[in-house]
Design an enzyme around this catalytic site. Structure first.
Site, PDB file in Angstrom:
ATOM      1  N   LYS A 111       0.920  -1.379  -0.113  1.00  0.00           N
ATOM      2  CA  LYS A 111      -0.383   0.095   0.211  1.00  0.00           C
ATOM      3  C   LYS A 111       0.513   1.427  -0.284  1.00  0.00           C
ATOM      4  O   LYS A 111       0.923   2.072  -0.777  1.00  0.00           O
ATOM      5  CB  LYS A 111      -0.845  -0.285   0.864  1.00  0.00           C
ATOM      6  N   LYS A 192      -5.533 -11.635  -5.709  1.00  0.00           N
ATOM      7  CA  LYS A 192      -6.622 -11.885  -5.247  1.00  0.00           C
ATOM      8  C   LYS A 192      -8.171 -10.264  -4.984  1.00  0.00           C
ATOM      9  O   LYS A 192      -7.835  -9.494  -5.579  1.00  0.00           O
ATOM     10  CB  LYS A 192      -6.473 -10.760  -3.656  1.00  0.00           C
ATOM     11  N   LYS A 195     -12.050  -5.698  -2.366  1.00  0.00           N
ATOM     12  CA  LYS A 195     -12.544  -4.411  -2.996  1.00  0.00           C
ATOM     13  C   LYS A 195     -12.811  -3.393  -3.331  1.00  0.00           C
ATOM     14  O   LYS A 195     -13.208  -2.712  -4.100  1.00  0.00           O
ATOM     15  CB  LYS A 195     -13.550  -4.179  -1.198  1.00  0.00           C
TER      16      LYS A 195
HETATM   17  P1  ATP Z   1      -9.612  -3.687   0.659  1.00  0.00           P
HETATM   18  O1  ATP Z   1      -9.432  -3.759  -0.956  1.00  0.00           O
HETATM   19  O2  ATP Z   1      -9.825  -2.554   0.839  1.00  0.00           O
HETATM   20  O3  ATP Z   1      -7.914  -3.930   1.089  1.00  0.00           O
HETATM   21  P2  ATP Z   1     -10.273  -6.722   0.837  1.00  0.00           P
HETATM   22  O4  ATP Z   1     -11.095  -6.770   0.381  1.00  0.00           O
HETATM   23  O5  ATP Z   1      -8.691  -7.224   1.006  1.00  0.00           O
HETATM   24  O6  ATP Z   1     -10.350  -4.724   1.686  1.00  0.00           O
HETATM   25  P3  ATP Z   1     -10.448  -6.253   4.567  1.00  0.00           P
HETATM   26  O7  ATP Z   1     -10.947  -5.450   4.266  1.00  0.00           O
HETATM   27  O8  ATP Z   1      -9.022  -6.296   4.143  1.00  0.00           O
HETATM   28  O9  ATP Z   1     -10.666  -6.553   2.294  1.00  0.00           O
HETATM   29  O10 ATP Z   1     -10.591  -7.488   4.680  1.00  0.00           O
HETATM   30  C1  ATP Z   1     -11.217  -9.038   5.024  1.00  0.00           C
HETATM   31  C2  ATP Z   1     -11.348 -10.069   5.264  1.00  0.00           C
HETATM   32  O11 ATP Z   1     -11.506 -10.737   4.158  1.00  0.00           O
HETATM   33  C3  ATP Z   1      -9.585  -9.912   6.090  1.00  0.00           C
HETATM   34  O12 ATP Z   1      -9.875 -11.144   7.191  1.00  0.00           O
HETATM   35  C4  ATP Z   1      -8.956 -10.895   4.806  1.00  0.00           C
HETATM   36  O13 ATP Z   1      -8.285 -11.581   5.313  1.00  0.00           O
HETATM   37  C5  ATP Z   1     -10.425 -11.741   3.768  1.00  0.00           C
HETATM   38  N1  ATP Z   1     -10.031 -11.299   2.499  1.00  0.00           N
HETATM   39  C6  ATP Z   1     -10.138  -9.892   1.832  1.00  0.00           C
HETATM   40  N2  ATP Z   1     -10.131 -10.559   0.394  1.00  0.00           N
HETATM   41  C7  ATP Z   1     -10.325 -11.899   0.429  1.00  0.00           C
HETATM   42  C8  ATP Z   1      -9.914 -13.449  -0.718  1.00  0.00           C
HETATM   43  N3  ATP Z   1      -9.708 -12.382  -2.024  1.00  0.00           N
HETATM   44  N4  ATP Z   1      -9.945 -14.232  -0.063  1.00  0.00           N
HETATM   45  C9  ATP Z   1      -9.944 -14.565   1.267  1.00  0.00           C
HETATM   46  N5  ATP Z   1      -9.974 -14.020   2.058  1.00  0.00           N
HETATM   47  C10 ATP Z   1     -10.590 -12.314   1.437  1.00  0.00           C
END
Ligand code: ATP
Ligand code: LTN
Length: 325
Positions: A111, A192, A195
């Protein structure tokens, strides 16, 4: 009874990855543990984002927790910023963390590359996360694989603090949902599903229109072979769809391979789309029931009270151990 805790940031509508990687895992285990689930809104302000709309996103995330099967009678549900002991404890932990170890956090490295004007909060983010976990004597933390390193840091900090000041914190363990710990982007299955991804065609959000979800799955990147085989290295697209299908239906990867041994990609994708649409449709119906109800306010009021009782006791214990007046 052992304790479980997790949190999600209110940075956007949660994705199928968040659901499979974190929330579904939490819901599955809620009878086995005393559990805490919260909205990590303090973490959400570590990156610049003018459009956070925290109040609305927080409410929506709580409604999604409930819609995904988090039972308010079995979980303490709260908002991180409503409980100042998280930031208070974070300072004590910062003074027991090293610049070097925080510099090695993958999420920080990634980041901070995106914006050279990154904040100190982005750097100390994992310490606040350790405070979230250690305040509640948490035994297990359901997270996706991308957060595993942060939970391991919380373990290291707990052990270091205990060695220095005497037994204070429970040493937590990350728990991950097998293959579902990392759901990949549908367009670029080597990264990955996230969001905050730029290309939304690769991301399934739980509040997306159901037809849009179906189209996204039918258009998912696959490969030029014809066999439905789990091989993340050589067949990342198909492997990701197998993982999604298996995780939602609680099947093993081998069971899915067997089920589709004679099928082509079109038939398989349709089965995945039907399964995801059915699951998301059920979640959306429940979401619509909850989002405007005052149940959310009641749950959060209660969660605030209960979480503060636990957190205050631990915070006072920490202050005593360190020897403050
Ligand atoms: P951002 O894109 O804002 O970084 P994010 O989609 O990675 O957000 P977080 O809020 O950081 O989501 O993560 C919430 C939870 O979901 C964490 O436990 C993270 O490990 C899990 N998580 C996020 N993306 C994935 C994915 N693609 N597969 C499995 N688990 C996920
Ligand atoms: N960093 C996590 C959110 C989070 C969290 C936590 C998860 C903040 N504090 C404590 C588990 C336990 C993320 O999902 N990005």
């Amino acid at each position: 009874m052992k304790r479980m805790l997790t949190g999600l940031q209110p940075t956007g509508v949660i994705t199928l990855g968040n659901y499979i990687g974190a929330i579904k895992e939490m819901a599955k285990r809620q009878d086995e543990y005393e559990s805490f689930i919260f909205v990590a809104d303090l973490h959400a302000i570590t990156v610049p984002n003018m459009d956070l709309n925290l109040k609305e996103k927080t409410r929506s995330l709580i409604a999604l927790y409930l819609a995904c099967g988090i039972d308010p009678n079995k979980n303490t549900i709260f908002v991180q910023s409503e409980n100042e002991y998280h930031t208070n404890l974070s300072w004590f932990l910062e003074c027991n963390s090293y610049f070097g170890e925080l510099s090695r956090m993958h999420q920080f490295k990634e980041k901070s590359k995106k914006n050279e004007n990154f904040t100190a909060g982005l750097f100390t983010y994992p310490v606040l996360m350790a405070a979230d976990i250690l305040l509640y004597d948490t035994d297990v933390v359901p997270v996706g694989i991308d957060q595993k390193q942060h939970v391991e840091l919380a373990r290291d900090i707990a052990i270091r603090f205990n060695n220095k000041y005497g037994e204070t914190f429970v040493v937590p363990e990350p728990v991950m949902s097998g293959a579902g710990a990392k759901i990949m982007d549908l367009i670029d299955p080597t990264k990955k599903m996230s969001k905050s991804s730029e290309n939304q065609n690769g991301v399934i959000r739980l509040l997306d229109d159901l037809d849009v979800i179906r189209k996204k799955i039918m258009r998912a990147t696959t490969d030029s072979e014809m066999n439905i085989k789990y091989d993340p290295e050589n067949k990342p697209g198909i492997s990701n769809l197998i993982t999604i299908y298996a995780s939602i239906l609680n099947k093993t990867v081998e069971e899915v391979e067997k089920e589709f041994i004679d099928s082509n990609y079109g038939t398989f994708k349709k089965a995945v789309a039907d399964t995801v649409v059915q699951e998301v449709s059920r979640i959306q119906d429940k979401y619509n029931e909850y989002i405007n109800s005052d149940l959310i306010d009641k749950i959060l009021e209660e969660g605030k009270k209960k979480s503060r009782i636990f957190a205050k006791a631990k915070y006072e214990a920490v202050k005593n151990k360190v020897g403050f007046y």
